[in-house]
Design a protein around this motif. Structure first.
Motif, PDB file in Angstrom:
ATOM      1  N   ARG A  29     -12.792   3.784   0.713  1.00 37.73           N
ATOM      2  CA  ARG A  29     -12.012   2.544   0.771  1.00 37.73           C
ATOM      3  C   ARG A  29     -12.692   1.537   1.677  1.00 37.73           C
ATOM      4  O   ARG A  29     -12.668   0.323   1.406  1.00 37.73           O
ATOM      5  N   ARG A  66     -11.646   9.610   1.239  1.00 35.86           N
ATOM      6  CA  ARG A  66     -10.979   8.392   0.786  1.00 35.86           C
ATOM      7  C   ARG A  66     -11.041   7.234   1.784  1.00 35.86           C
ATOM      8  O   ARG A  66     -11.328   6.098   1.382  1.00 35.86           O
ATOM      9  N   ASP A  97     -12.843   1.573  -4.155  1.00 36.79           N
ATOM     10  CA  ASP A  97     -11.609   1.478  -4.936  1.00 36.79           C
ATOM     11  C   ASP A  97     -11.421   0.091  -5.534  1.00 36.79           C
ATOM     12  O   ASP A  97     -10.474  -0.140  -6.271  1.00 36.79           O
ATOM     13  N   ASP A 119      -8.213   6.814  -5.246  1.00 36.07           N
ATOM     14  CA  ASP A 119      -6.865   7.307  -4.962  1.00 36.07           C
ATOM     15  C   ASP A 119      -6.489   8.504  -5.827  1.00 36.07           C
ATOM     16  O   ASP A 119      -5.741   9.380  -5.408  1.00 36.07           O
ATOM     17  N   PRO A 160       0.820  -1.197   0.000  1.00 37.18           N
ATOM     18  CA  PRO A 160       0.000   0.000   0.000  1.00 37.18           C
ATOM     19  C   PRO A 160       0.855   1.249   0.000  1.00 37.18           C
ATOM     20  O   PRO A 160       1.956   1.270   0.520  1.00 37.18           O
ATOM     21  N   GLU A 161       0.304   2.333  -0.571  1.00 39.49           N
ATOM     22  CA  GLU A 161       1.024   3.595  -0.596  1.00 39.49           C
ATOM     23  C   GLU A 161       0.929   4.285   0.766  1.00 39.49           C
ATOM     24  O   GLU A 161       0.102   3.957   1.603  1.00 39.49           O
ATOM     25  N   ARG A 206      -3.732   0.088  -8.230  1.00 42.86           N
ATOM     26  CA  ARG A 206      -3.042   1.359  -8.111  1.00 42.86           C
ATOM     27  C   ARG A 206      -3.608   2.314  -9.156  1.00 42.86           C
ATOM     28  O   ARG A 206      -3.859   1.934 -10.293  1.00 42.86           O
ATOM     29  N   GLN A 250      -3.608   3.925   0.874  1.00 44.44           N
ATOM     30  CA  GLN A 250      -4.148   3.010  -0.118  1.00 44.44           C
ATOM     31  C   GLN A 250      -4.181   1.590   0.428  1.00 44.44           C
ATOM     32  O   GLN A 250      -3.329   1.191   1.215  1.00 44.44           O
TER      33      GLN A 250
END
Length: 321
Positions: A36, A32, A41, A24, A8-9, A19, A13
């Motif tokens: 999520r 977000r 997403d 995102d 994950p970022e 991605r 994320q």
């Protein structure tokens, strides 16, 4: 194809999301974590909840004739599937927050990662559910009753993995309820073809969600969570073949029951071609399946959107036949 790296970022994320997905990329930052939490997403779950709805309304329309209300049923179930999938995932993550924290693929989800508190998640779940309920109220009385009844299955599902090796069956019971609801929204009452369609969807769900569960089988075994992936083990290919055949046969019975006495021979043939295409897609998945390859499992799981769209297309063409 977007990168599906499992790392994950830094901005929160989730590890198993595409991605560069729309959440995102473009959603307001404060929304977000909640999007999520609703898996916005990762839209495949919305598709898998929605497609049985579209099976039901398309087959019903092919059987009794197109009505203008069918356009709203298609749109309304689409919005409702997005909302109820989001509410169901929120409920699932609330109940599974301790389990998710111990599984590599799920520990980056909003609740175990600390992005959303449990109390805020409950509020978010209620808001999604109430909005979906307003859409449900636009359907006929029997469809409304069916929609309310489905909440029992939604509530039970997250606990199934704790007491049975068949949580995929409980998911199937909940995820395919839309076949009954959408059929009824068109016809005003339940019919045997809708039950066959519902059973077909349950077998299909066991098929695709067993593939999905193979991603987590090692972690699940360590923490004591049950699944058909663990139950089937080395016999996964055989068992999935059996459930795939069951799904195709039951869908064929739904088509024959809906169209044989109410539509022309061409409509029956077109409907059965959709069933054949659906079966061919499941066969293709089995040919590629490697239960020990997590990337392949995820790719095949996501491919079931296309599998489910095949009957929608052909049932829709049967309306015109």
């Amino acid at each position: 194809m977007p990168d599906t790296s499992e790392t994950p970022e830094a901005d929160g994320q989730v590890s198993d999301a595409y991605r560069g997905n729309w959440v995102d990329r473009g959603a307001p930052e404060w929304t977000r974590p909640y999007l999520r939490l609703s898996r916005a997403d990762r839209p495949i779950g919305t598709w898998l909840l929605l497609l049985p709805c579209w099976w039901g309304v398309a087959l019903a329309a092919a059987s009794t004739g197109f009505r203008w209300i069918d356009i709203w049923i298609v749109i309304g179930t689409g919005i409702g599937a997005f909302l109820m999938r989001g509410a169901g995932c929120t409920w699932n993550d609330i109940t599974d927050r301790d389990i998710d924290a111990g599984v590599a693929r799920t520990r980056s989800r909003p609740i175990p990662s600390g992005q959303v508190t449990v109390s805020n998640a409950i509020v978010w779940m209620v808001l999604q559910s109430l909005t979906a309920f307003l859409i449900l109220l636009t359907f006929n009385t029997t469809a409304i009753a069916l929609g309310i009844a489905s909440l029992v299955l939604v509530a039970i599902y997250p606990f199934a993995k704790r007491f049975t090796y068949w949580p995929q069956m409980f998911l199937g019971l909940a995820f395919n309820w839309g076949a009954l609801l959408a059929w009824t929204a068109h016809t005003g009452s339940l019919g045997w073809p809708s039950f066959f369609l519902y059973l077909s969807g349950i077998a299909w769900t066991i098929f695709y969600d067993t593939i999905y569960a193979h991603q987590d089988k090692e972690d699940d075994a360590l923490i004591g969570v049950k699944s058909t992936a663990l139950l089937f083990g080395e016999q996964t290919g055989l068992r999935l073949r059996q459930f795939g055949i069951a799904s195709v046969v039951l869908m064929a019975l739904a088509v024959l029951g809906a169209l044989t006495h109410t539509a022309g021979q061409t409509a029956v043939i077109v409907g059965l071609l959709g069933v054949a295409g659906f079966g061919a897609h499941l066969y293709w998945q089995l040919r590629l399946l490697d239960p020990d390859d997590t990337e392949t499992c995820l790719r095949l799981f996501r491919a079931n959107r296309d599998a489910g769209l095949i009957p929608v297309l052909f049932f829709g063409l049967a309306i015109l036949a």
